[in-house]
Scaffold this motif. Structure first.
Motif, PDB file in Angstrom:
ATOM      1  N   LEU A   1       0.825  -1.212   0.000  1.00  0.00           N
ATOM      2  CA  LEU A   1       0.000   0.000   0.000  1.00  0.00           C
ATOM      3  C   LEU A   1       0.855   1.257   0.000  1.00  0.00           C
ATOM      4  CD1 LEU A   1      -2.850  -1.022   2.464  1.00  0.00           C
ATOM      5  CD2 LEU A   1      -2.829  -1.084  -0.032  1.00  0.00           C
ATOM      6  N   ARG A   2       1.995   1.205   0.625  1.00  0.00           N
ATOM      7  CA  ARG A   2       2.869   2.382   0.644  1.00  0.00           C
ATOM      8  C   ARG A   2       3.551   2.605  -0.708  1.00  0.00           C
ATOM      9  NH1 ARG A   2       4.027   4.485   5.747  1.00  0.00           N
ATOM     10  NH2 ARG A   2       6.059   5.256   5.054  1.00  0.00           N
ATOM     11  N   GLN A   3       3.645   1.553  -1.525  1.00  0.00           N
ATOM     12  CA  GLN A   3       4.194   1.702  -2.871  1.00  0.00           C
ATOM     13  C   GLN A   3       3.169   2.259  -3.847  1.00  0.00           C
ATOM     14  OE1 GLN A   3       7.513   1.149  -3.364  1.00  0.00           O
ATOM     15  NE2 GLN A   3       7.458   0.722  -1.167  1.00  0.00           N
ATOM     16  N   ALA A   4       1.875   2.077  -3.545  1.00  0.00           N
ATOM     17  CA  ALA A   4       0.817   2.527  -4.455  1.00  0.00           C
ATOM     18  C   ALA A   4       0.781   4.048  -4.523  1.00  0.00           C
ATOM     19  CB  ALA A   4      -0.533   1.986  -3.996  1.00  0.00           C
ATOM     20  N   ASP A   5       0.366   4.565  -5.662  1.00  0.00           N
ATOM     21  CA  ASP A   5       0.225   6.018  -5.805  1.00  0.00           C
ATOM     22  C   ASP A   5      -1.011   6.526  -5.075  1.00  0.00           C
ATOM     23  OD1 ASP A   5       2.304   7.036  -8.001  1.00  0.00           O
ATOM     24  OD2 ASP A   5       1.646   5.021  -8.529  1.00  0.00           O
ATOM     25  N   HIS A   6      -2.050   5.690  -4.984  1.00  0.00           N
ATOM     26  CA  HIS A   6      -3.243   6.089  -4.244  1.00  0.00           C
ATOM     27  C   HIS A   6      -4.017   4.832  -3.836  1.00  0.00           C
ATOM     28  CE1 HIS A   6      -5.499   9.641  -2.968  1.00  0.00           C
ATOM     29  NE2 HIS A   6      -6.585   8.910  -3.094  1.00  0.00           N
ATOM     30  N   VAL A   7      -4.712   4.940  -2.703  1.00  0.00           N
ATOM     31  CA  VAL A   7      -5.487   3.829  -2.161  1.00  0.00           C
ATOM     32  C   VAL A   7      -6.937   4.274  -1.998  1.00  0.00           C
ATOM     33  CG1 VAL A   7      -5.776   2.238  -0.215  1.00  0.00           C
ATOM     34  CG2 VAL A   7      -3.474   2.921  -0.941  1.00  0.00           C
ATOM     35  N   VAL A   8      -7.856   3.427  -2.417  1.00  0.00           N
ATOM     36  CA  VAL A   8      -9.287   3.711  -2.300  1.00  0.00           C
ATOM     37  C   VAL A   8      -9.922   2.690  -1.361  1.00  0.00           C
ATOM     38  CG1 VAL A   8     -11.494   3.776  -3.528  1.00  0.00           C
ATOM     39  CG2 VAL A   8      -9.440   4.727  -4.588  1.00  0.00           C
ATOM     40  N   VAL A   9     -10.717   3.180  -0.401  1.00  0.00           N
ATOM     41  CA  VAL A   9     -11.478   2.308   0.511  1.00  0.00           C
ATOM     42  C   VAL A   9     -12.936   2.768   0.504  1.00  0.00           C
ATOM     43  CG1 VAL A   9      -9.532   1.712   2.001  1.00  0.00           C
ATOM     44  CG2 VAL A   9     -10.838   3.790   2.461  1.00  0.00           C
ATOM     45  N   PRO A  10     -13.874   1.873   0.854  1.00  0.00           N
ATOM     46  CA  PRO A  10     -15.296   2.239   0.756  1.00  0.00           C
ATOM     47  C   PRO A  10     -15.875   2.924   1.992  1.00  0.00           C
ATOM     48  CG  PRO A  10     -15.086  -0.096   1.205  1.00  0.00           C
ATOM     49  CD  PRO A  10     -13.686   0.430   1.056  1.00  0.00           C
ATOM     50  N   THR A  11     -15.158   2.927   3.131  1.00  0.00           N
ATOM     51  CA  THR A  11     -15.726   3.492   4.356  1.00  0.00           C
ATOM     52  C   THR A  11     -14.692   4.328   5.104  1.00  0.00           C
ATOM     53  OG1 THR A  11     -15.096   1.608   5.746  1.00  0.00           O
ATOM     54  CG2 THR A  11     -17.233   1.463   4.609  1.00  0.00           C
TER      55      THR A  11
END
Length: 296
Positions: free
Chosen positions: A210-220
């Motif tokens: 997750l820290r390597q990702a450019d952005h993280v999406v969560v539903p709540t």
């Protein structure tokens, strides 16, 4: 499509098969002392299976771009998905919804589904999916992964091809795995009050991904706060986008009194036993009640 690329890949594979056949004949016959005819039969069958699988899954692959050729080309999005309809569950529905929405907005969309490789052994399916994902990353503008498995593989592809990576997680992977395996009966918030989770290798792998990702999406908001606090994701790199829900017009709807429908994957952390208890209490209070379960 891409005939010149496929021809190059095919010739490279044939050359590798020839070299592999010669090398393993030397190992089997000269080093191990196995009868040369038996050695050739075993090696030929093995190479035949490998070349067929590579041809089918990598070289002469099906183009999953949906109907994106009907619209002017803009950015290309590669969707890496764990499931896709008719597979049951929220992840399959979410990926389908995003694919349709991106296509309507004029984007080109490529789709790779991990479930299509489940007929292969565990490690082999991950390797083949990773190869497909890496190859499909070229010519795309964004990789969008939709669960921890596809995200972990997509990180490698993103680092090698330098493509932006967007990750969507619909829940907490570590807690779900622990609950499903029977290692904890704690609720999500209670599970992370202790420190035992930090001893799990999965926790550190997920945090690194997750820290390597450019952005993280969560539903709540609950999950956002969890990832900010526990997984230490920077706040600028995480957003809340609620789950997409189809309208009754899209899915078909028949009104039927006193009927409850449960449609989902039947996994431990869905708390199906508590739902059954609640239905029993409703039946005691309301009388006749029909409960329909749809799942795997």
């Amino acid at each position: 499509h891409q005939t010149h690329v496929k021809v190059a890949k095919y010739l490279l594979m044939q050359a590798a098969a020839l070299v592999g056949n010669t090398f393993f004949m030397y190992v089997f016959v000269d080093l191990l002392g196995i009868w040369y005819l038996l050695s050739q039969i075993v090696i030929a069958l093995t190479i035949a299976v490998l070349t067929y699988t590579i041809n089918k899954l990598i070289i002469f692959d099906i183009d999953h771009r949906d109907q994106t050729d009907l619209v002017p080309r803009r950015e290309t999005i590669l969707l890496a998905a764990p499931l896709y309809p008719p597979d049951p569950g929220g992840p399959a529905l979410h990926v389908q919804t995003y694919l349709q929405a991106f296509t309507r907005s004029g984007y080109r969309v490529r789709l790779l589904v991990f479930a299509h490789y489940l007929f292969l052994p565990s490690v082999v399916r991950h390797l083949f999916f990773g190869c497909r994902l890496l190859g499909s990353s070229f010519g795309t503008d964004l990789v969008y992964a939709h669960d921890s498995v596809t995200a972990g593989i997509a990180v490698v592809a993103s680092l090698l091809t330098r493509k932006p990576l967007l990750v969507r997680l619909g829940g907490d992977v570590l807690w779900e795995k622990e609950a499903e395996a029977g290692h904890t009966i704690l609720a999500l918030s209670e599970y992370y009050r202790g420190s035992q989770f930090r001893k799990r290798l999965v926790f550190h792998l997920i945090r690194w991904t997750l820290r390597q990702a450019d952005h993280v999406v969560v539903p709540t908001v609950l999950l956002k706060e969890l990832y900010l606090r526990v997984y230490e994701i920077p706040s600028r790199k995480i957003s809340v986008i609620p789950n997409p829900l189809p309208t009754t017009r899209d899915i078909g709807f028949v009104k039927e009194e006193r009927t409850i429908v449960y449609a989902s994957r039947m996994v431990m952390y869905k708390n199906l036993d508590r739902i059954l208890d609640a239905v029993d209490r409703l039946r005691d209070r309301l009388g006749q009640l029909r409960f329909v379960l749809i799942g795997d």
